[in-house]
Design an enzyme around this catalytic site. Structure first.
Site, PDB file in Angstrom:
ATOM      1  N   CYS A   1      18.629  27.660  34.216  1.00  0.00           N
ATOM      2  CA  CYS A   1      18.381  27.675  32.767  1.00  0.00           C
ATOM      3  C   CYS A   1      19.666  28.304  32.142  1.00  0.00           C
ATOM      4  O   CYS A   1      20.640  29.152  32.393  1.00  0.00           O
ATOM      5  CB  CYS A   1      17.448  28.999  32.677  1.00  0.00           C
ATOM      6  SG  CYS A   1      17.605  29.814  31.178  1.00  0.00           S
TER       7      CYS A   1
ATOM      8  N   CYS B   1      20.150  31.410  29.984  1.00  0.00           N
ATOM      9  CA  CYS B   1      20.142  32.560  30.729  1.00  0.00           C
ATOM     10  C   CYS B   1      21.575  32.749  31.026  1.00  0.00           C
ATOM     11  O   CYS B   1      21.782  34.008  31.213  1.00  0.00           O
ATOM     12  CB  CYS B   1      19.307  32.141  32.284  1.00  0.00           C
ATOM     13  SG  CYS B   1      17.448  32.074  32.060  1.00  0.00           S
TER      14      CYS B   1
END
Lengths: 105, 272
Positions: A30, A33
């Protein structure tokens, strides 16, 4: 101290053992993230003595992700005395997280 | 690695900005969709670009791309999903990657289409703009992909590969997303699918989604003569700054934005 990586088995104990806790639900794959990660590190530096700053890898800890209904990452959840008080989904600036912590200290 | 300038968009404005950053010997990364998904690719004939009457969209894009490559511009295929300004640098997430740069040139064109009913309310509750980010959370479950090009098809294949049951909607005219607290179904052009997640893979994110706090005027990014926006180190060029939506205007603005961004990187970059 580094941000603590929490496993399912230790999660409840850690959250209940802290007056205020902030948990970053994340995963390797991700990109957003990766942007939030240094911000969470900054929270640990600034608040680590008063607040549990932790992260949960949703890939390894499916159960926790499902239990908290994490449907998009990064999701950052704030706990006070063991109960969820607020959550922020997606990339936020440090100020957003700090304001929530300050309001709950 | 960290770049001096990161350009969002690989059309004429973005490529013009990039070669002008290279002309100042600064490192630049262009993040864009595949060239074939540029709206310019569909232009059959362009007659008002000085010196190249009758050129086709694909010819023009190919020659501009070659020029940028020869100038040492780096390229990354993908879509910028989020940005964040931290300690004098911009951090940008691209699918599952992250890059950083001292300055940004926003040249992503115009984002077409309004938000769907239910999209805003259910964002993060089953509505996602990033298959590689959130796909794994929906393994084995029914999801919908609303796609507008080949890269969206690739993302749908990725989702199928990790075990999602995908319903694909190709360039629908209208959609609405239903659910209370979380996504339950989506209806596009009269067809409804019960799904747990909807991936909306539009070609371009709206500039204000990418850069919270970005000033706009009449739907376009507000810039000054240096193509500077109201955000530190963020410059904009091309269609996203307003009419006329023409290649010559995009190239000129790209030049100014590239030079301004390179100068900003020199002043504010970290010892580069």
């Amino acid at each position: 101290m580094a941000v603590k990586a929490l496993k399912t088995a230790e999660f409840d104990g850690a959250i209940q053992g802290s007056h205020v806790a902030v948990v970053d639900f994340w995963a390797d794959w991700c990109g957003p993230c990766k942007m939030v990660s240094p911000v969470i590190d900054g929270l640990e530096k600034a608040y680590g003595d008063r607040v549990l700053v932790a992260k949960v890898n949703v890939d390894d800890e499916h159960e926790l992700a499902a239990r908290f209904g994490v449907s998009s990452i990064p999701t950052v959840i704030f706990f006070r005395d063991g109960a969820e008080v607020e959550r922020k989904i997606g990339v936020q600036t440090a100020g957003v997280y700090q304001a929530i912590l300050e309001a709950n200290l | 690695m960290s770049y001096d300038v990161l350009v969002i968009g690989g059309g004429p404005a973005g490529l013009s900005a990039a070669i002008n950053v290279r002309a100042r010997n600064k490192q630049v990364l262009v993040v864009s969709n595949p060239m074939e998904e540029s709206p310019l690719w569909k232009a059959e004939q362009i007659d008002n670009y000085l010196g190249l009457p009758g050129v086709t969209g694909p010819e023009m894009l190919r020659v501009m791309h070659r020029h940028a490559q020869a100038a040492g511009v780096e390229f990354r295929e993908g879509k910028v999903l989020n940005t964040m300004h931290m300690e004098n640098a911009w951090y940008v997430s691209i699918g599952s990657d992250m890059e950083s740069a001292a300055a940004i040139v926003l040249a992503g064109g115009v984002s077409r289409g309004k938000k769907f009913p239910g999209e805003e309310e259910l964002l993060g509750k089953g509505v996602s703009y990033c298959a590689t980010c959130d796909g794994m959370l929906y393994r084995g479950r029914p999801v919908a992909v609303v796609g507008y090009g080949d890269s969206a098809r690739k993302e749908a294949s990725f989702l199928e590969g990790i075990g999602c049951k995908v319903t694909y909607f190709h360039r629908p005219g209208s959609c609405s997303i239903q659910g209370s607290g979380k996504v339950e179904s989506i209806t596009c052009d009269g067809k409804t699918a019960a799904v747990d997640c909807v991936f909306l893979l539009r070609p371009t994110m709206a500039p204000t989604e990418l850069f919270p706090g970005l000033a706009v005027e009449g739907g376009y990014v507000k810039v000054d003569r240096r193509m500077a926006t109201n955000l530190p180190g963020v410059f904009a060029a091309g269609d996203c700054t307003g009419l006329p939506l023409q290649v010559a205007k995009a190239v000129g603005e790209g030049l100014v934005a590239g030079q301004s961004a390179a100068a900003y990187a020199v002043q504010n970059g970290q010892g580069r």
